[in-house]
Enzyme design. Structure first.
Site, mmCIF file in Angstrom:
data_model
loop_
_atom_site.group_PDB
_atom_site.id
_atom_site.type_symbol
_atom_site.label_atom_id
_atom_site.label_comp_id
_atom_site.label_asym_id
_atom_site.label_seq_id
_atom_site.Cartn_x
_atom_site.Cartn_y
_atom_site.Cartn_z
ATOM 1 N N PRO A 2 18.465 -74.456 -5.127
ATOM 2 C CA PRO A 2 17.605 -74.967 -4.068
ATOM 3 C C PRO A 2 16.166 -75.185 -4.518
ATOM 4 O O PRO A 2 15.510 -74.277 -5.007
ATOM 5 C CB PRO A 2 17.690 -73.904 -2.974
ATOM 6 C CG PRO A 2 18.233 -72.696 -3.632
ATOM 7 C CD PRO A 2 19.015 -73.142 -4.810
ATOM 8 N N GLU A 3 15.707 -76.404 -4.375
ATOM 9 C CA GLU A 3 14.296 -76.736 -4.556
ATOM 10 C C GLU A 3 13.777 -77.130 -3.180
ATOM 11 O O GLU A 3 14.476 -76.916 -2.187
ATOM 12 C CB GLU A 3 14.164 -77.851 -5.609
ATOM 13 C CG GLU A 3 14.806 -77.439 -6.934
ATOM 14 C CD GLU A 3 14.717 -78.490 -8.031
ATOM 15 O OE1 GLU A 3 13.802 -79.310 -8.016
ATOM 16 O OE2 GLU A 3 15.596 -78.482 -8.919
#
Length: 277
Positions: A2-3
């Site tokens: 996850p960014e």
DNA sequence: ACTAAAGCCTGGCTGC
DNA sequence: TGCAGCCAGGCTTTAG
């Protein structure tokens, strides 16, 4: 991994599902998830608290409660939230549980134990770790090409490495940093301080574009509403990355084979044709 | 004030 | 087939 866009999606789904709900019971099963608090203290601070709002700061999820406290969550690599019906057993790698007043419970799972949680007073959040030193949000007015150039300007480190530094730019991880550089036509090895004004403008534009497109792609996914992280499963090819995880495959723009090399102990992907300098 | 590297962690993959 | 060792990677900490 996850960014910013994936964290944004999780925050949005969490918002839909838990705002207005009260935590009737909380339990920290793995103390290392929230090392600043003892499990009893963690449980005490959340019990009886109603969720007022769910927000995001960088890659952190902020769950604001009506008791003036905020639960800060960083998913790191494998952290995820799952909303479960009462009768469903705890999923594998469950490290925290939150029982809600509608009978469901929210589980936080984290296979690799990189995630972290912290409870802080809401009015002290911005001044406290881990949010204190974060760069401005990419979609804030403050984040301009001039800011970007200034933030990168003193460093001799490779641009790609500096883009991952959350005190310079917030929200980029290994994937979007590589994608933004490719879209801007800039070589990931360029020393950050050598970025010209003109190219800073291109990079600024492409950072915003790559993040916005990812958020927009995620928000149109028709996923199971219980699946809080739907929208970022799948590997590079499925997500349509232009360089990430495409070593040896032809660049969509120029046909040259995408290359991979190690930078700051992680893989950097780039196109030798489009990103010469 | 800056930079580099180790460390955190587990599962899947590679190579012997 | 078995298994050691590497790799993935966001971020903090430590050392320089």
């Amino acid at each position: 991994m996850p960014e910013l866009p994936e964290v944004e999606m999780v925050a949005r789904r969490l918002r839909e599902l838990v705002v207005g709900r009260t935590v009737v019971r909380a339990r920290l099963l793995r103390p290392g998830l929230a090392p600043a608090h003892s499990p009893p203290q963690f449980a005490r601070w959340l019990r009886g608290a109603r969720v007022d709002e769910v927000a995001r700061r960088g890659k952190h999820i902020l769950t604001h409660f009506d008791n003036r406290r905020t639960l800060v969550t960083h998913l790191r690599m494998t952290g995820r939230f799952l909303l479960l019906p009462a009768e469903e057993p705890d999923p594998a790698h469950t490290h925290a549980l939150f029982w809600l007043d509608d009978g469901r419970r929210l589980a936080f799972t984290d296979q690799r134990h990189f995630g972290m949680m912290l409870i802080a007073r809401r009015d002290e959040l911005a001044r406290a770790e881990p949010l204190r030193r974060l760069a401005p949000e990419p979609f804030d007015e403050e984040f301009t090409p001039a800011y970007l150039r200034e933030a990168l300007g003193r460093s001799s480190r490779p641009l790609k490495v500096v883009l991952l530094d959350q005190t310079r730019v917030v929200g980029l991880g290994n994937i979007y940093a590589a994608e933004a550089l490719h879209r801007a036509g800039i070589n990931p090895r360029l020393p950050a301080r050598r970025l010209s004004t003109h190219r800073a403008e291109a990079l600024h534009r492409e950072i915003l574009a790559v993040l916005a497109e990812a958020i927009s792609a995620g928000s149109t996914l028709n996923a199971d509403p219980r699946d809080l992280d739907a929208g970022y499963g799948g590997g590079g090819a499925e997500r349509g990355w232009r360089v990430y995880d495409r070593e040896g495959q032809p660049c969509f723009a120029c046909g040259a084979p995408i290359r991979r090399f190690t930078q700051g102990a992680r893989s950097t992907y780039y196109c030798p044709g489009c990103q010469r300098r």
